[in-house]
Design a protein around this motif. Structure first.
Motif, mmCIF file in Angstrom:
data_model
loop_
_atom_site.group_PDB
_atom_site.id
_atom_site.type_symbol
_atom_site.label_atom_id
_atom_site.label_comp_id
_atom_site.label_asym_id
_atom_site.label_seq_id
_atom_site.Cartn_x
_atom_site.Cartn_y
_atom_site.Cartn_z
ATOM 1 N N LEU A 94 0.868 -1.170 0.000
ATOM 2 C CA LEU A 94 0.000 0.000 0.000
ATOM 3 C C LEU A 94 0.906 1.221 0.000
ATOM 4 O O LEU A 94 1.861 1.296 0.792
ATOM 5 C CB LEU A 94 -0.893 -0.002 1.251
ATOM 6 C CG LEU A 94 -1.846 1.194 1.425
ATOM 7 C CD1 LEU A 94 -2.864 1.254 0.299
ATOM 8 C CD2 LEU A 94 -2.557 1.108 2.784
ATOM 9 N N GLN A 95 0.614 2.172 -0.877
ATOM 10 C CA GLN A 95 1.481 3.336 -0.971
ATOM 11 C C GLN A 95 0.707 4.541 -1.537
ATOM 12 O O GLN A 95 -0.395 4.362 -2.045
ATOM 13 C CB GLN A 95 2.706 2.978 -1.840
ATOM 14 C CG GLN A 95 2.430 2.838 -3.322
ATOM 15 C CD GLN A 95 3.517 3.478 -4.151
ATOM 16 O OE1 GLN A 95 3.934 4.603 -3.885
ATOM 17 N NE2 GLN A 95 3.992 2.766 -5.157
ATOM 18 N N PRO A 96 1.261 5.748 -1.432
ATOM 19 C CA PRO A 96 2.507 6.148 -0.760
ATOM 20 C C PRO A 96 2.197 6.799 0.599
ATOM 21 O O PRO A 96 1.329 7.674 0.693
ATOM 22 C CB PRO A 96 3.077 7.195 -1.726
ATOM 23 C CG PRO A 96 1.853 7.858 -2.314
ATOM 24 C CD PRO A 96 0.749 6.831 -2.322
ATOM 25 N N PHE A 97 2.900 6.367 1.621
ATOM 26 C CA PHE A 97 2.824 7.034 2.925
ATOM 27 C C PHE A 97 3.864 8.155 2.858
ATOM 28 O O PHE A 97 5.019 7.985 3.231
ATOM 29 C CB PHE A 97 3.138 6.046 4.051
ATOM 30 C CG PHE A 97 2.774 6.560 5.423
ATOM 31 C CD1 PHE A 97 1.515 6.328 5.958
ATOM 32 C CD2 PHE A 97 3.688 7.280 6.180
ATOM 33 C CE1 PHE A 97 1.166 6.801 7.219
ATOM 34 C CE2 PHE A 97 3.355 7.750 7.433
ATOM 35 C CZ PHE A 97 2.093 7.515 7.956
ATOM 36 N N PHE A 98 3.446 9.316 2.359
ATOM 37 C CA PHE A 98 4.454 10.319 1.994
ATOM 38 C C PHE A 98 4.438 11.556 2.890
ATOM 39 O O PHE A 98 3.584 11.724 3.748
ATOM 40 C CB PHE A 98 4.366 10.690 0.522
ATOM 41 C CG PHE A 98 3.081 11.303 0.030
ATOM 42 C CD1 PHE A 98 2.952 11.604 -1.312
ATOM 43 C CD2 PHE A 98 2.007 11.574 0.870
ATOM 44 C CE1 PHE A 98 1.777 12.176 -1.813
ATOM 45 C CE2 PHE A 98 0.838 12.141 0.380
ATOM 46 C CZ PHE A 98 0.733 12.438 -0.972
ATOM 47 N N HIS A 99 5.476 12.396 2.655
ATOM 48 C CA HIS A 99 5.682 13.644 3.398
ATOM 49 C C HIS A 99 5.743 13.385 4.907
ATOM 50 O O HIS A 99 5.128 14.102 5.696
ATOM 51 C CB HIS A 99 4.588 14.663 3.070
ATOM 52 C CG HIS A 99 4.547 15.072 1.638
ATOM 53 N ND1 HIS A 99 5.648 15.026 0.822
ATOM 54 C CD2 HIS A 99 3.521 15.546 0.863
ATOM 55 C CE1 HIS A 99 5.312 15.449 -0.389
ATOM 56 N NE2 HIS A 99 4.034 15.765 -0.386
ATOM 57 N N TYR A 100 6.505 12.371 5.284
ATOM 58 C CA TYR A 100 6.577 11.985 6.694
ATOM 59 C C TYR A 100 7.913 12.349 7.341
ATOM 60 O O TYR A 100 7.963 13.107 8.303
ATOM 61 C CB TYR A 100 6.309 10.482 6.850
ATOM 62 C CG TYR A 100 6.717 9.957 8.207
ATOM 63 C CD1 TYR A 100 5.990 10.303 9.347
ATOM 64 C CD2 TYR A 100 7.846 9.154 8.358
ATOM 65 C CE1 TYR A 100 6.378 9.854 10.606
ATOM 66 C CE2 TYR A 100 8.238 8.702 9.612
ATOM 67 C CZ TYR A 100 7.502 9.051 10.733
ATOM 68 O OH TYR A 100 7.894 8.624 11.971
#
Length: 357
Positions: free
Chosen positions: A75-81
């Motif tokens: 599952l993606q994107p878990f971004f700007h972290y």
């Protein structure tokens, strides 16, 4: 695990234009065995059929994928972290957003969440919102990895350096971060486009290349072969990029103010490998060969972004599925890749597809 063919759900058609179930059917019909599921696709399905309920949408996707014999790679994107200067926001993502993604991952039957390196743009005053401080980046990613280890079963994370990211834009930087995070559930994705797109390609230049493109890429590939522990490579992505007919400057139709040129190029002009007739020019085969020479076996995903995905023609998902399939067949032949059933299952399926189209 033999090499298995996957594709990103976004690479078969634009969410909101092409629905996810249709794209999944085309993926299965064309011999793909896995899907990188983009949250945008899940979100669109939730709003379309389940009144915004992502949990219900995830159950629906899992059931459909099981029926079609498709695995969900991640599952993606878990971004700007990672590396946020706003530490309150970093904590919100870690403690509020992440648990929801854990639940979705369990429903979907995947143990993998992808994290792209941070490319959050500056604020309205031009002030940066991320730090390049490596210790902060590593600490943030250790925190997320530790949360994953607490899950039953554990959740893994795959970190990917984007060619236009603020601080981690080369595979070397990504791998250093992975080594320093030093968690068994934290690895990396190697991507031909982002590797070559950073050190070899320059869409703003008339030649489409950096000044020392060939030498720099050779050195990068040699370094990769010598340094990377393949157990830290959770999956790979193999696609090409289009050489533009004019430099991507402010007058170019792909230009978006405030976004890096490589990002604008990536969003509009990726190609599947071996599509030179469409303008492909990156040395994809050289980069990909290094992945397999270090011993990689596993998911090979075709993550393509392109303006062609926004074509509202209902045949768009089928056309992209076919193009990707043809690219994969050429890659397997060129590199003599070990694949599941020596591609027998895929080839038999393709014979059916070709006979009915």
């Amino acid at each position: 695990m033999p090499n298995r063919l996957g594709i990103a759900s976004m690479s078969l058609g634009r969410p909101g234009i092409h629905d996810l179930p249709s794209k999944l059917h085309q993926a299965a019909l064309h011999g793909y065995q896995g899907i990188e599921l983009f949250f945008d696709d899940l979100d669109h399905l939730a709003n379309l059929l389940f009144k915004g309920d992502h949990i219900a949408a995830a159950h629906h996707v899992r059931q459909l994928c099981d029926t079609l014999h498709l695995s969900i790679i991640c599952l993606q994107p878990f971004f700007h972290y990672e590396g946020l200067l706003d530490r309150t926001e970093q904590q919100r993502l870690l403690n509020e957003k992440l648990p929801k993604w854990f639940e979705l991952s369990r429903i979907l039957g995947t143990d993998l969440i992808q994290i792209p390196s941070n490319f959050l743009p500056a604020d309205s005053n031009g002030q940066p919102r991320t730090t390049g401080d490596r210790a902060t980046i590593v600490s943030d990613l250790q925190a997320i990895a530790d949360k994953g280890l607490q899950q039953t079963p554990p959740i893994r994370f795959v970190y990917e350096s984007l060619a236009w990211a603020n601080h981690i834009n080369k595979w070397e930087d990504c791998y250093e971060v992975v080594e320093r995070v030093n968690r068994p559930n934290f690895g990396m994705c190697l991507d031909t486009f982002n590797i070559a797109g950073c050190v070899y390609a320059d869409p703003t230049h008339p030649t489409g290349k950096t000044p020392n493109a060939d030498a720099d890429l050779r050195n990068s590939i040699a370094h990769l072969r010598a340094r990377v522990d393949v157990s830290k490579v959770f999956y790979v992505q193999i696609v090409d990029g289009e050489r533009l007919t004019a430099p991507l400057d402010e007058s170019h139709p792909f230009h978006v103010s405030g976004q890096p040129a490589r990002m604008n190029w990536s969003r509009n002009a990726r190609l599947f490998a071996f599509e030179e007739e469409r303008g492909g020019y990156l040395p994809v085969l050289d980069v990909a060969k290094a992945f397999f020479d270090i011993g990689f076996e596993g998911w090979v995903s075709l993550e393509l972004f392109s303006r062609t995905l926004a074509d509202p023609d209902p045949s768009t998902p089928r056309a992209h599925a076919r193009r990707g399939r043809d690219s994969w067949k050429k890659l397997v032949a060129a590199l003599e890749l070990k694949t599941e059933d020596s591609l027998g299952f895929v080839i038999n399926l393709l014979a059916v597809v070709d006979a009915t189209n």
